[in-house]
Design a protein around this motif. Structure first.
Motif, short mmCIF file in Angstrom:
data_model
loop_
_atom_site.label_atom_id
_atom_site.label_comp_id
_atom_site.label_asym_id
_atom_site.label_seq_id
_atom_site.Cartn_x
_atom_site.Cartn_y
_atom_site.Cartn_z
N LYS A 66 -23.29 14.22 23.97
CA LYS A 66 -22.27 15.18 23.64
C LYS A 66 -22.27 16.21 24.96
O LYS A 66 -23.06 16.73 24.91
CB LYS A 66 -22.22 15.78 22.22
N SER A 80 -12.16 20.35 31.18
CA SER A 80 -12.30 19.05 30.81
C SER A 80 -12.89 18.36 32.14
O SER A 80 -12.44 18.71 33.23
CB SER A 80 -10.80 18.43 30.48
N VAL A 93 -12.23 15.10 32.43
CA VAL A 93 -11.17 14.08 32.49
C VAL A 93 -9.86 14.81 33.23
O VAL A 93 -9.50 15.68 33.19
CB VAL A 93 -10.87 13.49 31.26
N HIS A 153 -4.93 12.60 31.33
CA HIS A 153 -5.80 11.74 30.74
C HIS A 153 -5.40 10.35 31.41
O HIS A 153 -5.36 9.58 30.72
CB HIS A 153 -5.53 11.82 29.35
N SER A 168 -12.66 9.77 33.03
CA SER A 168 -11.74 8.99 32.15
C SER A 168 -12.59 7.95 31.74
O SER A 168 -12.35 7.07 30.57
CB SER A 168 -10.57 8.90 32.21
N LEU A 172 -15.96 9.07 29.78
CA LEU A 172 -16.30 10.15 28.55
C LEU A 172 -14.87 9.82 27.62
O LEU A 172 -13.64 9.70 28.19
CB LEU A 172 -16.08 11.39 29.53
N ASP A 173 -15.01 10.13 26.42
CA ASP A 173 -14.02 10.45 25.44
C ASP A 173 -13.94 11.66 25.33
O ASP A 173 -14.91 12.45 24.97
CB ASP A 173 -14.27 9.76 24.22
N VAL A 174 -12.87 12.50 25.58
CA VAL A 174 -12.73 14.02 25.37
C VAL A 174 -12.00 14.42 24.33
O VAL A 174 -10.71 13.90 24.08
CB VAL A 174 -12.17 14.56 26.90
N TYR A 200 -14.00 21.80 25.44
CA TYR A 200 -13.92 20.56 25.32
C TYR A 200 -15.17 19.80 24.97
O TYR A 200 -16.22 20.21 25.42
CB TYR A 200 -13.53 19.82 26.62
N SER A 223 -16.95 16.15 25.17
CA SER A 223 -16.90 15.25 25.73
C SER A 223 -18.05 14.08 25.04
O SER A 223 -19.05 14.47 25.05
CB SER A 223 -17.01 15.02 27.06
#
Length: 384
Positions: free
Chosen positions: A333, A339, A341, A345, A354, A357-359, A379, A381
């Protein structure tokens, strides 16, 4: 802040919340007391010598007191004085007694401290009341507290109670960290004003409640994890992770003044944890550019949680960070103030952020950061 407002967790309920593998008691602090333990006494930063004035009508010869902590370590020296932005010895003394009673003792053992009629906390509060100002009564109650707690420590009762705990109350964590900051950073805080806006050399702190929300409530961190702070400033979050979670905690900072204050904090942190009888996680502070630091690159490969207070970082530095995140393990994490990203997005093939990472965007309320009273976004991520 009354003790009545803080209910103790019921047994069984504690276990649902706590990290059962966390060992809270520092065995050495109880079995090998250090008569020469070095720490910054309150009197070193708030005293008659530092231009403070006596309180409660005390004469110069009456201001000295000592406070026992819940361990066999030496007592801390205070003077009953007041000064702007200095340690308030009266309020600090009362708070220490409250925290010891509610955290280290059972309800029955704490009764001489917490009894609403003639308990030590009530006596201290009454004696320090602006309209009463009973210096003799205040000092007598402190003396009785020291004697009572010393017996509980020597009889092994405090150590036994601490062995049953696996987590620390957030308000105790914050108090200990504030003690450290007030004795090491606060007297030299002007050194942090040399940061430059519009560059990567900008200073700002996440405050204790924000960090507790992140570590305890959102990420549910455990003592067997690894935390890394990229741009760790004076080390506040590194120390909070080690104290509150008990995990290995590593930071890196490049600004020289912040590094010096961080070293001072780390030394005081280690001693003050011994005073409170607490075993923190391992802490390690690196100096220099984290992009070029081999210790940090190695730590990132093991990290479970990474913090980057990148609110004022340049685009170049944020891009460099994303490339560093390629080394993170799956599920790690990353907490950030901006962010990683691209806006919108988009899933452009060249957008590394992107791709890896999932944000999740979150919001913090007012009073959670040092640079503004307003709330704002942050954020979390997750490395895919």
């Amino acid at each position: 802040m009354s003790l009545d407002t803080r209910k103790r967790p019921r047994k069984g309920q504690e276990d649902d919340l706590a990290d059962p593998n966390r060992q809270l008691r520092d065995i050495d602090a109880y079995e090998e007391p250090e008569a020469g333990l070095k720490f910054v006494h309150a009197v070193d930063v708030a005293s008659l010598e530092t231009k403070c004035v006596p309180v409660m009508g005390a004469q110069k010869e009456d201001v000295a007191i000592e406070i026992q902590y819940p361990s066999p370590q030496p007592r801390e020296k205070f003077e009953l004085v007041w000064g702007k932005d200095k340690i308030d010895a009266v309020q600090a003394s009362i708070r220490i007694v409250q925290l010891v009673a509610e955290t280290y003792l059972t309800d029955e053992e704490a009764e001489p401290f917490t009894n609403q009629n003639g308990g030590l906390i009530r006596r201290l509060e009454k004696a320090s009341n602006r309209n009463i100002q009973d210096l003799t009564g205040f000092k007598a109650a402190i003396h009785e507290y020291n004697q009572t707690l010393q017996v509980l420590v020597e009889d092994g009762i405090v150590a036994k109670n601490l062995d049953k705990l696996h987590e620390l109350p957030a308000h105790l964590v914050a108090f200990i960290l504030d003690q450290i900051y007030d004795r090491t950073v606060a007297p030299h805080v002007e050194l942090l004003s040399k940061y430059e806006n519009g560059t990567d050399y900008v200073y700002g702190e996440l405050l204790h409640p924000f960090v507790t929300k992140l570590f305890v409530e959102q990420l549910k961190m455990r003592s067997d994890q690894v935390f890394v702070d990229l741009g760790s400033g004076v080390g506040n979050v590194v120390l909070q992770a080690a104290l509150e979670i008990g995990c290995e905690s590593i930071g890196c900072e490049m600004m020289e003044n912040a590094c010096k204050l961080a070293d001072d904090q780390k030394r005081e942190f280690e001693s003050r944890c011994k005073l409170w009888g607490i075993l923190p996680g391992k802490t390690h502070l690196e100096k220099g550019d984290f992009r070029k630091n081999l210790v940090i690159h190695d730590a990132l490969k093991r990290a479970d949680v990474v913090l980057v207070n990148n609110k004022a970082f340049t685009s170049q530095l944020n891009d460099d960070l994303v490339r560093m995140f390629l080394d993170l393990k799956s599920g790690c994490k990353i907490i950030s103030l901006r962010s990683f990203v691209t806006d919108g997005h988009s899933h452009n093939i060249n957008d590394v952020g992107s791709t890896i990472l999932d944000v999740e965007e979150c919001a913090y309320p007012e009073g959670y950061v040092s640079w503004t009273n307003a709330g704002g976004p942050y954020y979390i991520s997750t490395r895919k």
